[in-house]
Design a protein around this motif. Structure first.
Motif, mmCIF file in Angstrom:
data_model
loop_
_atom_site.group_PDB
_atom_site.id
_atom_site.type_symbol
_atom_site.label_atom_id
_atom_site.label_comp_id
_atom_site.label_asym_id
_atom_site.label_seq_id
_atom_site.Cartn_x
_atom_site.Cartn_y
_atom_site.Cartn_z
ATOM 1 N N SER A 529 0.821 -1.351 -0.050
ATOM 2 C CA SER A 529 0.153 0.038 0.089
ATOM 3 C C SER A 529 0.862 1.223 -0.116
ATOM 4 O O SER A 529 0.525 2.049 -0.694
ATOM 5 N N THR A 537 -1.154 5.645 -11.593
ATOM 6 C CA THR A 537 -2.697 5.144 -11.081
ATOM 7 C C THR A 537 -2.860 3.646 -11.494
ATOM 8 O O THR A 537 -3.231 2.890 -10.688
ATOM 9 N N ASP A 538 -2.534 3.293 -12.720
ATOM 10 C CA ASP A 538 -2.864 2.084 -13.115
ATOM 11 C C ASP A 538 -2.068 0.788 -12.348
ATOM 12 O O ASP A 538 -2.678 -0.081 -11.591
ATOM 13 N N ASP A 541 -3.081 1.127 -8.715
ATOM 14 C CA ASP A 541 -4.660 0.327 -8.527
ATOM 15 C C ASP A 541 -4.457 -1.584 -8.707
ATOM 16 O O ASP A 541 -5.131 -1.954 -7.797
ATOM 17 N N ARG A 542 -3.604 -1.630 -9.534
ATOM 18 C CA ARG A 542 -3.498 -3.100 -9.715
ATOM 19 C C ARG A 542 -2.619 -3.717 -8.497
ATOM 20 O O ARG A 542 -2.963 -4.817 -7.862
ATOM 21 N N ASP A 545 -5.339 -3.791 -5.613
ATOM 22 C CA ASP A 545 -5.997 -4.978 -5.641
ATOM 23 C C ASP A 545 -5.361 -6.258 -5.321
ATOM 24 O O ASP A 545 -6.012 -7.229 -4.515
#
Length: 889
Positions: A529, A537-538, A541-542, A545
């Motif tokens: 985190s 950003t991409d 996010d992955r 997740d």
């Protein structure tokens, strides 16, 4: 003023303590002598109270309310004491006829509200004027017959006293009327004096009321003037409030939501802190219980081994008794069989004899001769048979005795066998109970460990949505190490789980693997985190997740391990795939600064150090040219300021050049002492992180020198700002500190070059401070400062200027806050670009040695390490200086 007021109040208290509070005391001469000084005390206290209130309102308009808390407390104490003093003095008759004591309000003024000053009424003390002594009272009743009748009456009295009354008669009626009228005149005079006294008192009271009304009228005039000023101020404030009302309404919801989030976050932080302390206590208790359980398990294993030995001994004794009884039974059976065979042999012989006897009887008389002999033989045989039968009966008796003894022995052995079997069954039940208890305790340890691991994982998963965790950052390299360590523990967890399913009496391997697994997975989730906070950003996010999926699967595994029926179905290998995803994403996010081949790092280091030296030489040359141009183009104070600034810049460049030279010498010493049999390129390739930090530091020093020269050029040409020189000086100090830190990582602490490098670093800091000082003094010397003279301005203009100045201050504070936020965002973006790129976007290895007037030069990024983004208040304390951060390999 407060001390003066305290002294006055103490004097009044001392006077009242010496008096009796009864009314009669104030009418006595001794009491009036003591009360007389209090008239002056009342007058002084009224003025002191008025000026203290005005002064307090003035202080509250200039200073914060918290600073004046002690003044307000002291004023409140004096207010209540003064109010009691005025109330007590106004009740005494002595003061009522000499002075009019004002009444104070029920409560003290509210200094926190500026408009409360208009509600303040000045206490006015009124002393009545004394009547002049030479005034004669006017006669209210005029008696016309008084004076002519008085003289004859006096003469008549003298005549009567001398000669007696005429003819011995008494006074006539006229004399009696005169005497009665005289008495009435005296009474009327007394009444008149009383009426004049009352009238004088009423006049005094009316004069006091007139003075009070005049004071109130003056106060109302002041209040009216103040109300006009306040009206203008309120109109201006109303316009501002109307403009700010819409913005306030829009921000109200956001503020309430932020307050709710802040309170919720604070509550959650408190709960997490308490939960963390409980987790620590629970973990310590579980460790103690694990040690106790291991000790009990060892004792139980020893007891089980002892039970097994006793069981083996009893089984061996039972088998031995069985063998002995079987041997004895076989011997007795053999004896009985032998006797039976002998008896059968004898019976066969008897049968044969009987057959022969029958054949002999059949033979007839031929054998009669032999009958007697045979009879005798028969008798002998009969006696023998009887003897054999007796022996047989004796043998049968012995056999029965042996059988009885054998049956008794069998019964005894059966009892012993039953007793041993009962003891064995009891031991087996105890062993089964201990085994079940051991299984339960092992599962309880496993369940508590799984619960503790679940709490750790829940805390880590909760950090993913925690707003306080948004400020925490980490590097992809550290995340790779944490994810790899967590992947290694998955295999150990699978092995421990398989061992526990094989033998549930030993859960030590699973508990140890589970503890390490939970801590490493939680650390991986938290660092994942933190790494996502600085990632694009991409990928961010992955990565988030993947962290959530890893946390969900780990929590599901912990839940299965806490249920005895679901332990069999637990699959620790399911956590491996999200951990591998996190590891892959972390490797993708690693800095791409290793695009240069490692065999070229050595050449790049030398090239960068040479480029930095050449950039510093170029900077010194340009400063000398600027100094010569300044001497021809300027004069006076400007020439003096420019020369002082350029001289300090020249000294700074010389100190930087000496530092770079010393750093090069220290670098060569490090390479020679650390490479061993390897070549210089192999040493740089092996320590690539350190090499990249050294290259970045060298580029930063050259870039800072170039920027300083350009800023000095603009300042001398009056096209730049003095603040640019100050910021460049701070940047050079930070860059040299980065170079010193990069060189110090691999250096020997006793190295002579290291001590010289540290001395050069201190010299650079001193020279940078000298540049800042000369720049500030020159700026103060050149800039004109207007004197602040407000003596010719009226009250309204002063108030208007004050309001305009406050508006300007608020605008500047807002601009300052916006610029600080912008500075923080710029630093954050620079940090993210440095992590993502790892090399300067525009400069190659020789960027510091580029053209001095290049306007597109950029500061090279620094090597990164896991860190926390500095808070905004820490950013505000730094004058534009971004501290260098290095990774020590």
């Amino acid at each position: 003023m407060f001390d003066y007021m305290d002294c006055e109040l103490k004097l009044s208290e001392s006077v009242f303590r010496q008096l009796n509070t009864a009314i009669a005391v104030s009418q006595m001469s001794s009491g009036q002598c003591r009360l007389a000084p209090l008239i002056q005390v009342i007058q002084d206290c009224s003025h002191l109270y008025h000026y203290t209130v005005k002064l307090m309102f003035k202080l509250h308009s200039c200073l914060p309310a918290d600073t004046l808390q002690g003044h307000r407390d002291r004023f409140h104490e004096q207010f209540h004491s003064l109010r009691n003093f005025f109330r007590r003095a106004s009740d005494m008759l002595y003061f009522k006829r000499l002075i009019q004591i004002p009444r104070l309000p029920e409560g003290p003024p509210n200094f926190l509200r500026a408009s409360a000053l208009a509600e303040h009424i000045k206490p006015v003390v009124v002393i009545p004027e004394e009547a002049p002594e030479d005034e004669e009272p006017e006669n209210l009743i005029e008696i016309s017959t008084g004076p002519p009748a008085a003289e004859p009456a006096v003469v008549a009295d003298l005549f009567d006293q001398t000669f007696g009354p005429p003819n011995g008669s008494l006074k006539d009626d006229r004399d009696l009327q005169i005497a009665a009228l005289k008495r009435e005149v005296e009474m009327l005079r007394a009444e008149l004096e009383k009426i004049r006294t009352e009238a004088q008192r009423y006049i005094t009271q009316l004069k006091g009321q007139v003075n009070t009304l005049e004071a109130e009228l003056e106060e109302q005039r002041k209040q009216k003037q103040k109300a006009l000023v306040d009206n203008e101020q309120l109109r201006h404030e109303l316009a501002q409030l109307r403009a700010a009302q819409l913005e306030g309404e829009r921000n109200q919801g956001l503020r309430e939501e932020a307050e709710k989030k802040a309170s919720a976050t604070e509550t959650r932080y408190t709960k997490l802190k308490e939960q963390h302390s409980r987790l620590i206590a629970t973990h310590a208790e579980l460790l103690r219980k694990n040690a106790d359980t291991a000790k009990q398990l060892t004792e139980k294993q020893q007891h089980q081994e002892e039970v097994a030995r006793v069981k083996e001994q009893l089984a061996f004794q039972m088998q031995q008794a069985k063998r002995e009884s079987e041997v004895k039974l076989e011997e007795q059976s053999d004896q009985l069989e032998k006797l039976r065979r002998e008896l059968e042999a004898k019976a066969g012989e008897l049968a044969c004899v009987r057959e022969e006897l029958s054949r002999t009887e059949q033979s007839g008389s031929a054998l009669s001769s032999r009958l007697d002999a045979l009879s005798a033989e028969k008798e002998a045989l009969r006696s023998t048979v009887q003897q054999r039968e007796a022996e047989l009966q004796a043998a049968q008796g012995r056999v029965q005795e042996k059988e009885a003894a054998l049956s008794q022995e069998q019964q005894r052995h059966a009892q012993e066998r039953d007793e041993l079997q009962g003891r064995l069954a009891h031991k087996e039940s105890q062993e089964q109970g201990l085994q079940q208890r051991l299984l339960d305790e092992q599962f309880a340890v496993l369940r508590r460990t799984a619960a503790e691991a679940e709490r750790i994982l829940q805390d880590a998963v909760g950090k993913l949505d925690d707003p306080l965790h948004l400020r925490c950052t980490s590097s992809p390299d550290y995340l790779v190490s944490r994810a790899q360590a967590a992947l290694d523990t998955v295999g150990a967890l699978e092995t421990g789980h398989a061992q526990y399913l094989t033998s549930r009496s030993d859960a030590s391997a699973l508990v140890a693997a589970l503890t390490q697994f939970s801590h490493l997975v939680a650390d991986t989730i938290i660092n994942g985190s933190a790494t996502a906070h600085l990632a694009p950003t991409d990928p961010a996010d992955r990565l988030m997740d993947a962290c959530r999926e890893c946390g969900a699967r780990a929590l599901a595994l912990m839940g299965q391990l806490q249920e005895q029926q679901a332990v069999q179905q637990a699959q620790p290998g399911l956590v491996r795939s999200p951990l591998q995803g996190i590891l892959q994403l972390a490797q993708e996010l690693k800095p791409k600064s290793l695009d240069v081949r490692q065999e070229e790092l050595g050449a790049m280091v030398d090239k960068e150090m040479a480029a930095t030296s050449s950039a510093i030489e170029e900077a010194v040359r340009r400063i000398e040219d600027m100094m010569n141009q300044a001497r021809h183009a300027s004069s006076g104070v400007k020439l003096e300021v420019n020369e002082r600034i350029l001289n300090s810049c020249t000294d700074l460049m010389k100190a930087i050049r000496l530092l770079v030279t010393t750093s090069t010498s220290l670098q060569k010493e490090i390479v020679e002492s650390g490479r061993g049999a390897a070549t210089q390129q192999e040493f740089y390739a092996k320590n690539s992180r350190w090499t990249e930090g050294l290259i970045s530091a060298s580029k930063a020093v050259g870039w800072g020198a170039t920027q300083l020269v350009e800023s000095a050029d603009r300042v001398v040409l009056h096209t730049g700002k003095y603040e640019e020189l100050i910021v460049c000086s701070h940047e050079i100090a930070a860059s040299t500190a980065q170079l010193v830190a990069a060189s110090k990582v691999k250096a020997n602490k006793d190295s002579r070059h290291l001590s010289r490098l540290q001395e050069c670093s201190r010299t650079v800091n001193a020279m940078a401070a000298s540049v800042v000082a000369s720049t500030k003094s020159g700026q103060e010397q050149i800039e004109d400062r207007d004197t602040m003279d407000f003596s010719g301005m009226s009250l309204i203009k002063l108030k208007k200027q004050e309001m305009e100045t406050q508006v300007r201050v608020l605008e500047l504070e807002k601009t300052l806050e916006e610029e600080r936020v912008r500075l923080g965002e710029l630093r954050k973006q620079h940090y993210e670009l440095a992590v993502a790129v790892g090399t300067p976007g525009e400069g190659g290895p020789g960027q510091p040695g580029a053209a001095p007037h290049s306007g597109a030069s950029r500061k090279p990024p620094l090597a990164q390490k896991p860190s926390v983004v500095p808070r905004q208040d820490q950013l505000d304390k730094k004058d534009g200086v971004c501290p260098a951060q290095l990774v020590n390999s």
